[in-house]
Scaffold this motif. Structure first.
Motif, PDB file in Angstrom:
ATOM      1  N   HIS A 129       2.197   1.533  -3.596  1.00 40.60           N
ATOM      2  CA  HIS A 129       1.108   1.882  -4.518  1.00 40.60           C
ATOM      3  C   HIS A 129       0.769   3.366  -4.443  1.00 40.60           C
ATOM      4  N   LYS A 130       0.627   3.865  -3.232  1.00 43.09           N
ATOM      5  CA  LYS A 130       0.279   5.281  -3.065  1.00 43.09           C
ATOM      6  C   LYS A 130       1.385   6.182  -3.614  1.00 43.09           C
ATOM      7  N   GLN A 131       2.653   5.807  -3.379  1.00 41.46           N
ATOM      8  CA  GLN A 131       3.772   6.612  -3.844  1.00 41.46           C
ATOM      9  C   GLN A 131       3.819   6.646  -5.369  1.00 41.46           C
ATOM     10  N   THR A 188      -5.292   1.074   4.834  1.00 40.04           N
ATOM     11  CA  THR A 188      -4.098   0.531   5.478  1.00 40.04           C
ATOM     12  C   THR A 188      -4.126  -0.987   5.382  1.00 40.04           C
ATOM     13  N   GLU A 208     -10.350   8.797  -4.064  1.00 44.12           N
ATOM     14  CA  GLU A 208      -9.030   9.257  -3.634  1.00 44.12           C
ATOM     15  C   GLU A 208      -8.883   9.221  -2.110  1.00 44.12           C
ATOM     16  N   LEU A 245       0.823  -1.208   0.000  1.00 42.41           N
ATOM     17  CA  LEU A 245       0.000   0.000   0.000  1.00 42.41           C
ATOM     18  C   LEU A 245       0.858   1.258   0.000  1.00 42.41           C
ATOM     19  N   ASP A 246       1.979   1.242   0.749  1.00 43.69           N
ATOM     20  CA  ASP A 246       2.901   2.387   0.736  1.00 43.69           C
ATOM     21  C   ASP A 246       3.394   2.655  -0.685  1.00 43.69           C
ATOM     22  N   GLU A 273      -8.646   5.524  -1.089  1.00 40.71           N
ATOM     23  CA  GLU A 273      -7.355   4.961  -1.474  1.00 40.71           C
ATOM     24  C   GLU A 273      -6.264   5.408  -0.513  1.00 40.71           C
ATOM     25  N   GLN A 274      -6.265   6.666  -0.135  1.00 37.16           N
ATOM     26  CA  GLN A 274      -5.229   7.179   0.754  1.00 37.16           C
ATOM     27  C   GLN A 274      -5.389   6.676   2.182  1.00 37.16           C
ATOM     28  N   SER A 291       0.830   8.527  -6.895  1.00 37.91           N
ATOM     29  CA  SER A 291       0.954   9.983  -6.768  1.00 37.91           C
ATOM     30  C   SER A 291       1.964  10.543  -7.759  1.00 37.91           C
TER      31      SER A 291
END
Length: 453
Positions: free
Chosen positions: A81-83, A319, A312, A78-79, A315-316, A86
């Motif tokens: 993916h978000k990075q 966890t 959004e 998840l870390d 998604e953010q 973005s």
């Protein structure tokens, strides 16, 4: 015979459960299209009223070491993916398993601050036990390389899951025996010597051919031109390939064109598959979830549909504990699923994302991979982490593939910038073995020191 024909022909033999998210086996970028994996599900009976807070949970696997590995890998997934999302936007598809395994092999040789940063960023909580834990996971996945047909108990052609690791080392480079033994025993990654100094591009093509072969041709040119150089000391690779038929296939006659509303509000016409089925389902704050099983019931696709206008923020806020909570919350229900057909690739270089997540030391001049070599390991650093993936979802099932390549180079020593001798300076000439000063002098006026010009 193409993939769709293969899945359709073998479908009569199969009944029932990997995943965009890998399920726990409960029973009941750059894109080629602009569609994403969303679905609408309507139930025939009311479901539980959602609580104000999303559910939380933890891995359900009984083995403590595998549970810790799964929890950490989900957090890293998840870390990352978000990075990446973005940074790049658009459709994204990564294999956190592939990336984590390739970097775990690299982590086996890390020391000091480099090791500490990799451990924190990659969410490795087991210390040295992370390597046998990955070995246990590899063994478990190998048991699911094929699925059994429900009629005769034979192998079902409609399911395949395969993983492979390989280590490519520069000819003549003195790798640590302990490092090589760990990678061989825990990852099945034996050392393959490579002539990076003499034929860097030829060796790059050799590695790419191995990746393509392991992924049934879906991942080609993982390492781009120029990524392997005479300074390359080591390339660590992982490849994963998955192909499976849905337990309940969609009838292509029910597929109709429909409107998909993208994240930016634009609309496009895409083929929408539809079926009514019995499946695990959950309705919770801001989203719904449904689990679509594949043949064999050990692997499933979990689809998460945030409420309209909430994508959004959901998604953010997602966890690892909330993702596992979704898995635990799902219960068998009956409803309709409407899902677009989609197919796309993602190709990304991860050095920037991984550095931003907390492990810049591995990519810098102060990197410490002393565990890789017989010497002190100074001068080795990760040049780049290449990742490429493919996914295709249609009425018959899913095909997915991914590969990761970690390129380790003999790094340059730290740079001092420019040292400009344009003012008075001292100099000497010494014999290095004896430290004898043979000559000593100064230049205070370079203009007067131009010989007999």
């Amino acid at each position: 015979m193409n993939r769709r024909e293969m899945l359709a022909l073998s479908g009569a033999l199969a009944a029932a459960t990997i995943a965009g998210c890998t399920g726990d086996g409960q029973s009941s970028a750059e894109t080629e299209t602009e569609t994403t994996t969303t679905a609408t599900a309507t139930t025939d009976a009311p479901t539980e009223t959602p609580n104000d807070e999303p559910p939380t949970g933890e891995p359900s696997v009984d083995d403590e070491r595998l549970a810790a590995l799964a929890a950490g890998n989900a957090e890293f997934a998840l870390d990352l993916h978000k990075q990446v999302a973005s940074e790049q936007g658009g459709n994204q598809f990564l294999s956190p398993y592939s990336i984590s395994v390739a970097l775990a092999m690299t982590y086996a040789g890390a020391r000091g601050k480099t090791r500490e940063q990799m451990e924190a960023t990659l969410r490795y909580t087991l210390g040295e036990d992370v390597h046998p834990a990955f070995a246990d996971l590899r063994a478990a996945l190998e048991e699911r390389e094929t699925a059994r047909a429900p009629i005769d108990g034979g192998e079902a052609d409609a399911f395949r899951l395969a993983v492979a690791n390989a280590l490519w080392g520069r000819e003549g480079f003195a790798f640590s025996d302990a490092f090589l033994d760990s990678l061989e025993s825990n990852y099945g990654a034996g050392l393959r010597r490579a002539d990076f100094a003499g034929e860097p591009d030829g060796e790059r093509e050799r590695i790419n051919e191995w990746v393509a072969d392991q992924t049934e041709g879906r991942i080609e040119d993982l390492l781009p031109a120029g990524s392997v150089t005479p300074d390359t000391a080591l390339v660590l690779t992982n490849a994963i390939y998955f192909m499976a038929q849905w337990a309940h296939t969609f009838d292509s006659e029910d597929t109709e064109d429909g409107t998909f509303t993208a994240l930016d509000g634009s609309e496009s016409t895409v083929p929408l598959m539809r079926q009514e089925l019995k499946a695990n389902y959950a309705d919770f704050p801001s989203a719904q979830a449904v689990e679509l099983p594949y043949v064999g019931r050990d692997v499933s696709m979990v689809l998460l549909l945030p409420d309209e206008g909430e994508f959004e923020s959901f998604e953010q806020s997602l966890t690892a504990s909330r993702l596992f909570g979704v898995f635990e919350e799902m219960r068998e229900r009956i409803g309709d699923v409407v899902l677009p057909r989609f197919e796309f690739e993602t190709e990304v270089q991860l050095s920037e994302a991984l550095s931003d997540l907390g492990m810049p030391a591995a990519f810098g001049p102060d990197a410490d991979f002393g565990g890789m070599t017989e010497g002190d390991g100074s001068g080795l650093a990760i040049d780049e982490v290449f990742h490429k993936s493919f996914v295709s979802v249609d009425e018959e099932g899913t095909e997915a593939a991914a590969a990761t390549g970690v390129v380790v180079e003999s790094s340059l020593p730290p740079s001092w910038g420019e040292l400009r001798f344009d003012r008075p300076f001292l100099f000497c000439i010494r014999d290095r073995p004896t430290d004898a000063i043979l000559f000593y002098g100064r230049v205070v006026d370079a203009g007067a020191a131009q010989g007999d010009e």
